[in-house]
Design an enzyme around this catalytic site. Structure first.
Site, PDB file in Angstrom:
ATOM      1  N   HIS A   1       0.853  -1.188   0.000  1.00 18.43           N
ATOM      2  CA  HIS A   1       0.000   0.000   0.000  1.00 18.43           C
ATOM      3  C   HIS A   1       0.889   1.238   0.000  1.00 18.43           C
ATOM      4  O   HIS A   1       2.077   1.166   0.350  1.00 18.43           O
ATOM      5  CB  HIS A   1      -0.913  -0.007   1.223  1.00 18.43           C
ATOM      6  N   ARG A   6      -7.577 -13.978  -0.339  1.00 18.24           N
ATOM      7  CA  ARG A   6      -8.362 -15.210  -0.403  1.00 18.24           C
ATOM      8  C   ARG A   6      -7.717 -16.211  -1.359  1.00 18.24           C
ATOM      9  O   ARG A   6      -7.595 -17.400  -1.048  1.00 18.24           O
ATOM     10  CB  ARG A   6      -9.792 -14.899  -0.851  1.00 18.24           C
ATOM     11  N   ASP A  59     -10.610  -5.839  -3.783  1.00 15.67           N
ATOM     12  CA  ASP A  59      -9.557  -6.483  -4.581  1.00 15.67           C
ATOM     13  C   ASP A  59      -8.498  -7.092  -3.675  1.00 15.67           C
ATOM     14  O   ASP A  59      -7.988  -8.187  -3.932  1.00 15.67           O
ATOM     15  CB  ASP A  59      -8.892  -5.482  -5.528  1.00 15.67           C
ATOM     16  N   ASP A 115      -3.663  -5.928  -8.495  1.00 15.21           N
ATOM     17  CA  ASP A 115      -3.936  -6.955  -7.480  1.00 15.21           C
ATOM     18  C   ASP A 115      -4.612  -8.157  -8.137  1.00 15.21           C
ATOM     19  O   ASP A 115      -4.288  -9.307  -7.840  1.00 15.21           O
ATOM     20  CB  ASP A 115      -4.859  -6.408  -6.384  1.00 15.21           C
ATOM     21  N   GLY A 153      -2.188  -1.395  -8.353  1.00 20.53           N
ATOM     22  CA  GLY A 153      -3.192  -2.173  -7.621  1.00 20.53           C
ATOM     23  C   GLY A 153      -4.628  -1.762  -7.899  1.00 20.53           C
ATOM     24  O   GLY A 153      -5.453  -2.593  -8.301  1.00 20.53           O
ATOM     25  N   HIS A 199     -10.092   0.176  -3.015  1.00 18.11           N
ATOM     26  CA  HIS A 199     -10.123  -1.116  -3.720  1.00 18.11           C
ATOM     27  C   HIS A 199      -9.941  -2.276  -2.744  1.00 18.11           C
ATOM     28  O   HIS A 199      -9.396  -3.315  -3.079  1.00 18.11           O
ATOM     29  CB  HIS A 199      -9.071  -1.146  -4.832  1.00 18.11           C
ATOM     30  N   ASP A 234      -1.220  -1.543   4.737  1.00 16.55           N
ATOM     31  CA  ASP A 234      -1.389  -0.409   5.649  1.00 16.55           C
ATOM     32  C   ASP A 234      -2.769  -0.534   6.289  1.00 16.55           C
ATOM     33  O   ASP A 234      -3.771  -0.194   5.664  1.00 16.55           O
ATOM     34  CB  ASP A 234      -1.272   0.910   4.891  1.00 16.55           C
TER      35      ASP A 234
END
Length: 126
Positions: free
Chosen positions: A12, A101, A95, A65, A60, A92, A85
């Site tokens: 981030h 996941r 995402d 991402d 990202g 987002h 962060d």
């Protein structure tokens, strides 16, 4: 060295300098990896370590991402380091959750902060 392992690097905005410093501290180890990174993060890593093999994907929020998630799903990413962060809201965020996941579903090692990344790099080095 065609069968090098692939490491995904993401950070981030407030953590990009930390990830670049991490890469610099472990440049010798990371030189043995193929690296994919989101756009700006990859740029920071290359600024710090121009000799590393870094492929920069999209930023990202613009799909980077998700590109890395797709590489995880196809078995092309072996390890994920994502300096998150937790104190800044991310537009987002869905995402980011999807990416985490996929790392869990495909059971790849994932570090979300520097302390864990240090342990992961030390473990992968041996």
């Amino acid at each position: 060295m065609a069968d090098r392992k692939c490491l995904a690097l993401i950070a981030h905005d407030q953590k990009k300098n930390d990830l670049a410093a991490f890469a610099k501290a472990h440049e010798a180890t990371l030189s043995g990896w193929k690296i994919v990174a989101t756009g700006t993060t990859g740029g920071r890593v290359l600024d710090a370590c121009p000799g590393l093999d870094v492929t920069r994907l999209k930023s990202g929020p613009l799909g980077g991402d998700q590109q890395i998630g797709a590489l995880i799903a196809t078995g092309d990413v072996d390890c994920l380091i994502f300096f998150v962060d937790p104190l800044t809201a991310m537009p987002h965020d869905v995402d980011v959750k999807a990416l985490m996941r996929l790392a869990i579903v495909y059971d790849i090692p994932m570090a979300l902060n520097r302390a864990t990344a240090e342990q992961l790099i030390d473990f992968r080095r041996t």
